[in-house]
Scaffold this motif. Structure first.
Motif, PDB file in Angstrom:
ATOM      1  N   TRP A   1       0.806  -1.211   0.000  1.00  0.00           N
ATOM      2  CA  TRP A   1       0.000   0.000   0.000  1.00  0.00           C
ATOM      3  C   TRP A   1       0.843   1.267   0.000  1.00  0.00           C
ATOM      4  O   TRP A   1       0.452   2.282  -0.555  1.00  0.00           O
ATOM      5  N   PHE A   2       1.999   1.200   0.660  1.00  0.00           N
ATOM      6  CA  PHE A   2       2.816   2.416   0.831  1.00  0.00           C
ATOM      7  C   PHE A   2       4.285   2.022   0.882  1.00  0.00           C
ATOM      8  O   PHE A   2       4.653   1.020   1.480  1.00  0.00           O
ATOM      9  N   ASN A   3       5.119   2.866   0.277  1.00  0.00           N
ATOM     10  CA  ASN A   3       6.563   2.672   0.311  1.00  0.00           C
ATOM     11  C   ASN A   3       7.238   4.031   0.401  1.00  0.00           C
ATOM     12  O   ASN A   3       7.104   4.854  -0.504  1.00  0.00           O
ATOM     13  N   GLY A   4       7.938   4.291   1.498  1.00  0.00           N
ATOM     14  CA  GLY A   4       8.627   5.576   1.612  1.00  0.00           C
ATOM     15  C   GLY A   4       8.882   5.996   3.036  1.00  0.00           C
ATOM     16  O   GLY A   4       8.820   5.198   3.978  1.00  0.00           O
ATOM     17  N   GLY A   5       9.151   7.284   3.213  1.00  0.00           N
ATOM     18  CA  GLY A   5       9.472   7.825   4.527  1.00  0.00           C
ATOM     19  C   GLY A   5       8.283   8.482   5.196  1.00  0.00           C
ATOM     20  O   GLY A   5       7.270   8.773   4.553  1.00  0.00           O
ATOM     21  N   ILE A   6       8.420   8.725   6.496  1.00  0.00           N
ATOM     22  CA  ILE A   6       7.331   9.337   7.266  1.00  0.00           C
ATOM     23  C   ILE A   6       7.802  10.598   7.994  1.00  0.00           C
ATOM     24  O   ILE A   6       7.186  11.022   8.959  1.00  0.00           O
ATOM     25  N   THR A   7       8.919  11.190   7.523  1.00  0.00           N
ATOM     26  CA  THR A   7       9.378  12.467   8.077  1.00  0.00           C
ATOM     27  C   THR A   7       9.388  13.509   6.971  1.00  0.00           C
ATOM     28  O   THR A   7       9.444  13.185   5.777  1.00  0.00           O
TER      29      THR A   7
ATOM     30  N   GLU B   1       4.662  16.800  10.936  1.00  0.00           N
ATOM     31  CA  GLU B   1       3.679  16.302   9.990  1.00  0.00           C
ATOM     32  C   GLU B   1       4.263  16.250   8.579  1.00  0.00           C
ATOM     33  O   GLU B   1       4.928  17.180   8.134  1.00  0.00           O
ATOM     34  N   SER B   2       4.007  15.153   7.890  1.00  0.00           N
ATOM     35  CA  SER B   2       4.485  14.984   6.525  1.00  0.00           C
ATOM     36  C   SER B   2       3.437  14.222   5.733  1.00  0.00           C
ATOM     37  O   SER B   2       2.566  13.563   6.310  1.00  0.00           O
ATOM     38  N   TYR B   3       3.558  14.295   4.422  1.00  0.00           N
ATOM     39  CA  TYR B   3       2.615  13.558   3.575  1.00  0.00           C
ATOM     40  C   TYR B   3       2.721  12.068   3.844  1.00  0.00           C
ATOM     41  O   TYR B   3       1.709  11.359   3.892  1.00  0.00           O
ATOM     42  N   GLY B   4       3.950  11.564   3.999  1.00  0.00           N
ATOM     43  CA  GLY B   4       4.138  10.139   4.217  1.00  0.00           C
ATOM     44  C   GLY B   4       3.423   9.633   5.448  1.00  0.00           C
ATOM     45  O   GLY B   4       2.683   8.640   5.400  1.00  0.00           O
ATOM     46  N   LYS B   5       3.616  10.313   6.555  1.00  0.00           N
ATOM     47  CA  LYS B   5       2.958   9.912   7.799  1.00  0.00           C
ATOM     48  C   LYS B   5       1.440  10.025   7.676  1.00  0.00           C
ATOM     49  O   LYS B   5       0.706   9.109   8.075  1.00  0.00           O
ATOM     50  N   SER B   6       0.959  11.124   7.123  1.00  0.00           N
ATOM     51  CA  SER B   6      -0.482  11.324   6.979  1.00  0.00           C
ATOM     52  C   SER B   6      -1.109  10.259   6.092  1.00  0.00           C
ATOM     53  O   SER B   6      -2.204   9.770   6.365  1.00  0.00           O
ATOM     54  N   GLU B   7      -0.393   9.875   5.031  1.00  0.00           N
ATOM     55  CA  GLU B   7      -0.919   8.865   4.111  1.00  0.00           C
ATOM     56  C   GLU B   7      -0.992   7.497   4.780  1.00  0.00           C
ATOM     57  O   GLU B   7      -1.963   6.759   4.597  1.00  0.00           O
ATOM     58  N   VAL B   8       0.025   7.156   5.562  1.00  0.00           N
ATOM     59  CA  VAL B   8       0.010   5.868   6.276  1.00  0.00           C
ATOM     60  C   VAL B   8      -1.174   5.816   7.245  1.00  0.00           C
ATOM     61  O   VAL B   8      -1.901   4.815   7.301  1.00  0.00           O
ATOM     62  N   ILE B   9      -1.380   6.878   8.001  1.00  0.00           N
ATOM     63  CA  ILE B   9      -2.490   6.917   8.954  1.00  0.00           C
ATOM     64  C   ILE B   9      -3.824   6.823   8.217  1.00  0.00           C
ATOM     65  O   ILE B   9      -4.739   6.103   8.641  1.00  0.00           O
ATOM     66  N   ALA B  10      -3.953   7.536   7.092  1.00  0.00           N
ATOM     67  CA  ALA B  10      -5.198   7.492   6.318  1.00  0.00           C
ATOM     68  C   ALA B  10      -5.465   6.088   5.781  1.00  0.00           C
ATOM     69  O   ALA B  10      -6.610   5.609   5.805  1.00  0.00           O
ATOM     70  N   LEU B  11      -4.431   5.415   5.324  1.00  0.00           N
ATOM     71  CA  LEU B  11      -4.590   4.052   4.822  1.00  0.00           C
ATOM     72  C   LEU B  11      -5.020   3.100   5.929  1.00  0.00           C
ATOM     73  O   LEU B  11      -5.891   2.239   5.720  1.00  0.00           O
ATOM     74  N   LEU B  12      -4.438   3.264   7.100  1.00  0.00           N
ATOM     75  CA  LEU B  12      -4.783   2.375   8.212  1.00  0.00           C
ATOM     76  C   LEU B  12      -6.203   2.635   8.708  1.00  0.00           C
ATOM     77  O   LEU B  12      -6.928   1.693   9.056  1.00  0.00           O
ATOM     78  N   ARG B  13      -6.607   3.888   8.737  1.00  0.00           N
ATOM     79  CA  ARG B  13      -7.953   4.205   9.214  1.00  0.00           C
ATOM     80  C   ARG B  13      -9.040   3.753   8.251  1.00  0.00           C
ATOM     81  O   ARG B  13     -10.171   3.474   8.662  1.00  0.00           O
TER      82      ARG B  13
END
Length: 216
Positions: A156-162, A170-182
């Protein structure tokens, strides 16, 4: 008198010295900013969980893997953001942190500040990847690189979270991971391409080394 004629010269030299110092400070700051904003070189990860992986994938929850170098100070920010993800999405994700470990390494490789920081994340599994075999299988090349897989093994996701090297926030990577999990329990992402975001960290495994290992 002679010493009085030197006073303007001394003032001029002082001004030049201050100017040089400011220029050096500015140049150093620009170098650091450039370094912090430069992502590592990533490979395209496999679209699904590798068949020969030794890591265990959850078939109930999504599985999040972070690959890390235990001596990379840049990755502390990534682990901080991972802890934030674990807190916000507790109970809905299986988290694993895989640390590179060279063959015949001593105990110092498994007892660093970064490893101890990672161990404080509740329910996160810690593993040590001898000679980067798992990193090669998953095509992970940068310390702090995160891969998120569905319960069926789809990437689903490949990359960094910083947001940059060594900087939490806050970064796009972290926000995208959280959105995918939710949304993982209510959204069918079977036809969607995996999300990709730059990873800001030190080199874990050289991409050419991973390519060579995959082609053996």
């Amino acid at each position: 008198m002679f010493w009085k004629r030197l006073i303007p010269c001394r003032g001029f030299l002082s001004a030049i010295s201050v100017g040089i110092w400011l220029a050096l400070v500015f140049s150093g700051s620009m170098i650091l900013i450039h370094y912090a904003s430069q992502p590592g070189v990533m490979m395209d990860a496999a679209s699904s969980w590798p068949d020969n992986a030794q890591l265990t994938r959850s078939t109930i929850h999504p599985t999040l893997i972070m690959f890390a170098h235990p001596h990379c100070s840049c990755t502390r920010a990534s682990v901080d953001e991972l802890a934030s993800i674990a807190y916000e999405c507790q109970g809905s994700v299986d988290i694993q942190i895989v640390f590179f470990c060279p063959d015949q390494s001593d105990a110092s490789w498994q007892d660093t500040r970064l490893v101890r920081q990672a161990k404080r994340i509740p329910k996160a599994a810690i593993a040590f990847d001898c000679n980067a075999h798992e990193s090669q299988r998953f095509r992970a090349t940068i310390s702090g690189q995160v891969m998120l897989f569905s319960p069926t093994g789809k990437l689903w996701f490949n990359g960094g979270i910083t947001v940059s090297r060594g900087h939490a926030g806050e970064s796009y990577g972290k926000s995208e991971v959280i959105a995918l999990l939710r949304s993982s329990h209510q959204t069918n992402r079977g036809t969607n391409d995996p999300q990709r975001f730059p990873t800001f960290g030190c080199m874990l495994v050289a991409p050419e080394f991973v390519s060579e290992a995959l082609n053996r």
